[in-house]
Design a protein around this motif. Structure first.
Motif, PDB file in Angstrom:
ATOM      1  N   PHE A  19      -5.185  -0.122   5.256  1.00  0.00           N
ATOM      2  CA  PHE A  19      -3.980  -0.002   4.430  1.00  0.00           C
ATOM      3  C   PHE A  19      -2.798  -0.059   5.386  1.00  0.00           C
ATOM      4  N   GLY A  20      -2.313  -1.244   5.612  1.00  0.00           N
ATOM      5  CA  GLY A  20      -1.260  -1.421   6.590  1.00  0.00           C
ATOM      6  C   GLY A  20       0.108  -1.641   5.994  1.00  0.00           C
ATOM      7  N   ARG A  21       1.003  -2.007   6.857  1.00  0.00           N
ATOM      8  CA  ARG A  21       2.406  -2.216   6.501  1.00  0.00           C
ATOM      9  C   ARG A  21       2.578  -3.285   5.419  1.00  0.00           C
ATOM     10  N   LYS A  22       1.856  -4.406   5.540  1.00  0.00           N
ATOM     11  CA  LYS A  22       2.004  -5.493   4.566  1.00  0.00           C
ATOM     12  C   LYS A  22       1.590  -5.044   3.163  1.00  0.00           C
ATOM     13  N   THR A  23       0.473  -4.348   3.066  1.00  0.00           N
ATOM     14  CA  THR A  23       0.019  -3.854   1.758  1.00  0.00           C
ATOM     15  C   THR A  23       1.022  -2.866   1.185  1.00  0.00           C
ATOM     16  N   ALA A  24       1.473  -1.941   2.008  1.00  0.00           N
ATOM     17  CA  ALA A  24       2.429  -0.929   1.559  1.00  0.00           C
ATOM     18  C   ALA A  24       3.722  -1.575   1.062  1.00  0.00           C
ATOM     19  N   LEU A  25       4.260  -2.502   1.844  1.00  0.00           N
ATOM     20  CA  LEU A  25       5.511  -3.156   1.447  1.00  0.00           C
ATOM     21  C   LEU A  25       5.347  -3.963   0.164  1.00  0.00           C
ATOM     22  N   LYS A  26       4.230  -4.653   0.024  1.00  0.00           N
ATOM     23  CA  LYS A  26       3.967  -5.440  -1.182  1.00  0.00           C
ATOM     24  C   LYS A  26       3.928  -4.547  -2.424  1.00  0.00           C
ATOM     25  N   LEU A  27       3.210  -3.433  -2.320  1.00  0.00           N
ATOM     26  CA  LEU A  27       3.101  -2.527  -3.465  1.00  0.00           C
ATOM     27  C   LEU A  27       4.433  -1.845  -3.775  1.00  0.00           C
ATOM     28  N   LEU A  28       5.155  -1.434  -2.745  1.00  0.00           N
ATOM     29  CA  LEU A  28       6.462  -0.801  -2.979  1.00  0.00           C
ATOM     30  C   LEU A  28       7.452  -1.784  -3.598  1.00  0.00           C
ATOM     31  N   LYS A  29       7.429  -3.007  -3.141  1.00  0.00           N
ATOM     32  CA  LYS A  29       8.332  -4.016  -3.696  1.00  0.00           C
ATOM     33  C   LYS A  29       8.019  -4.275  -5.169  1.00  0.00           C
ATOM     34  N   GLY A  47      -3.919  -2.525  -7.286  1.00  0.00           N
ATOM     35  CA  GLY A  47      -4.298  -3.414  -6.190  1.00  0.00           C
ATOM     36  C   GLY A  47      -5.785  -3.325  -5.927  1.00  0.00           C
ATOM     37  N   ARG A  48      -6.138  -3.680  -4.727  1.00  0.00           N
ATOM     38  CA  ARG A  48      -7.548  -3.611  -4.344  1.00  0.00           C
ATOM     39  C   ARG A  48      -8.051  -2.168  -4.414  1.00  0.00           C
ATOM     40  N   GLN A  49      -9.360  -2.027  -4.543  1.00  0.00           N
ATOM     41  CA  GLN A  49      -9.955  -0.707  -4.756  1.00  0.00           C
ATOM     42  C   GLN A  49      -9.624   0.276  -3.631  1.00  0.00           C
ATOM     43  N   TYR A  50      -9.642  -0.186  -2.382  1.00  0.00           N
ATOM     44  CA  TYR A  50      -9.339   0.742  -1.278  1.00  0.00           C
ATOM     45  C   TYR A  50      -7.905   1.268  -1.376  1.00  0.00           C
ATOM     46  N   ALA A  51      -6.983   0.408  -1.794  1.00  0.00           N
ATOM     47  CA  ALA A  51      -5.584   0.833  -1.939  1.00  0.00           C
ATOM     48  C   ALA A  51      -5.449   1.798  -3.104  1.00  0.00           C
ATOM     49  N   GLN A  52      -6.092   1.475  -4.202  1.00  0.00           N
ATOM     50  CA  GLN A  52      -6.078   2.343  -5.385  1.00  0.00           C
ATOM     51  C   GLN A  52      -6.601   3.733  -5.025  1.00  0.00           C
ATOM     52  N   ASP A  53      -7.771   3.773  -4.403  1.00  0.00           N
ATOM     53  CA  ASP A  53      -8.379   5.056  -4.023  1.00  0.00           C
ATOM     54  C   ASP A  53      -7.478   5.843  -3.066  1.00  0.00           C
ATOM     55  N   ALA A  54      -6.887   5.146  -2.108  1.00  0.00           N
ATOM     56  CA  ALA A  54      -6.025   5.813  -1.127  1.00  0.00           C
ATOM     57  C   ALA A  54      -4.781   6.394  -1.786  1.00  0.00           C
TER      58      ALA A  54
END
Length: 73
Positions: A19-29, A47-54
């Protein structure tokens, strides 16, 4: 969600592998604010399951970090 390296406040990338910067920025945007994102994650897939769970698992952690990093007037 991204934390602040200078102030020693770790972001989610330090507690969730992949769960890196690109994923975080995409979801926040997409959702506009951290609170909107966390609320959406609690009721539907964002988003993807790992992001959802996190996002569900670390929601309190992310809210607390956001509060620490926010300037109070």
């Amino acid at each position: 969600m991204l934390g602040d390296e200078v102030d020693g406040v770790p972001g989610i990338q330090h507690v969730v592998p992949g769960f890196g910067r690109k994923t975080a920025l995409k979801l926040l945007k997409k959702h506009g604010t951290l609170e909107n994102l966390l609320n959406a994650a609690s009721v539907r897939s964002v988003g993807r399951q790992y992001a959802q769970d996190a996002l569900i698992k670390y929601a309190d952690y992310l809210r607390r970090n956001y509060e620490v990093l926010s300037l109070k007037r």
